[in-house]
Design an enzyme around this catalytic site. Sequence first.
Site, PDB file in Angstrom:
ATOM      1  N   ASP A  31      37.864  82.695   3.249  1.00 31.33           N
ATOM      2  CA  ASP A  31      36.986  82.250   1.995  1.00 31.33           C
ATOM      3  C   ASP A  31      37.082  80.441   2.017  1.00 31.33           C
ATOM      4  OD1 ASP A  31      35.729  82.865  -0.656  1.00 31.33           O
ATOM      5  OD2 ASP A  31      37.438  82.368  -1.932  1.00 31.33           O
ATOM      6  N   ASP A  45      36.410  88.072  -5.467  1.00 28.14           N
ATOM      7  CA  ASP A  45      37.439  87.333  -5.961  1.00 28.14           C
ATOM      8  C   ASP A  45      38.308  87.905  -6.998  1.00 28.14           C
ATOM      9  OD1 ASP A  45      36.798  85.076  -4.158  1.00 28.14           O
ATOM     10  OD2 ASP A  45      35.293  84.592  -5.660  1.00 28.14           O
TER      11      ASP A  45
END
Length: 185
Positions: free
Chosen positions: A23, A70
């Site tokens: 990420d 997420d």
Amino acid sequence: IEKFSLGTYKIGAILLCGLFFYDIFWVFGTDVMVTVAKNLDGPIKLLFPRSLTPKEDDGKIELSLLGLGDIVIPGFFLALLLRFDASLAKMPSKNVDIHASFPKPYFHSALIAYIMGLGTTLFVMIQFKAAQPALLYLVPACLGSSLLCATVRGEMKELFDYSEEEEEEGKEEEEKKEEETKKND
């Protein structure tokens, strides 16, 4: 999410750590993830207003976004911790009822940490007006809370040894023995 199993705490931790770096690279290292997230319309993101007043030049409200990953990936980890809590309480850890009455220190601490990490993500996103890799804040929150809980409770070994795979194998063996017993009777 409750039906998906990461298998062991270690696998969950390794997955979160890998996605942590993934990420960060794709948000800070390139503009690919931000470009795709902004230009792709679909059920893969949640939008949050940065302010409640529209911009003066075009009348649009500025939005921050949170990717579905997420939410889902840490959710898998929280579900694992709930099943770990159930196993510590000697409850059946398959199809755990979250509303059942048993101590859930790992689940609750990780859930609170996740919410705080999400709040931190949104705060930093709004404050700096820049894309943020949410897992940069969520992974340390989830892993840190579970490790802190294990340290305080003196259950670090149990946490690292926890495996859902053994439970499933044991249940399959028990079912086979019961079938053989029925056949012999």
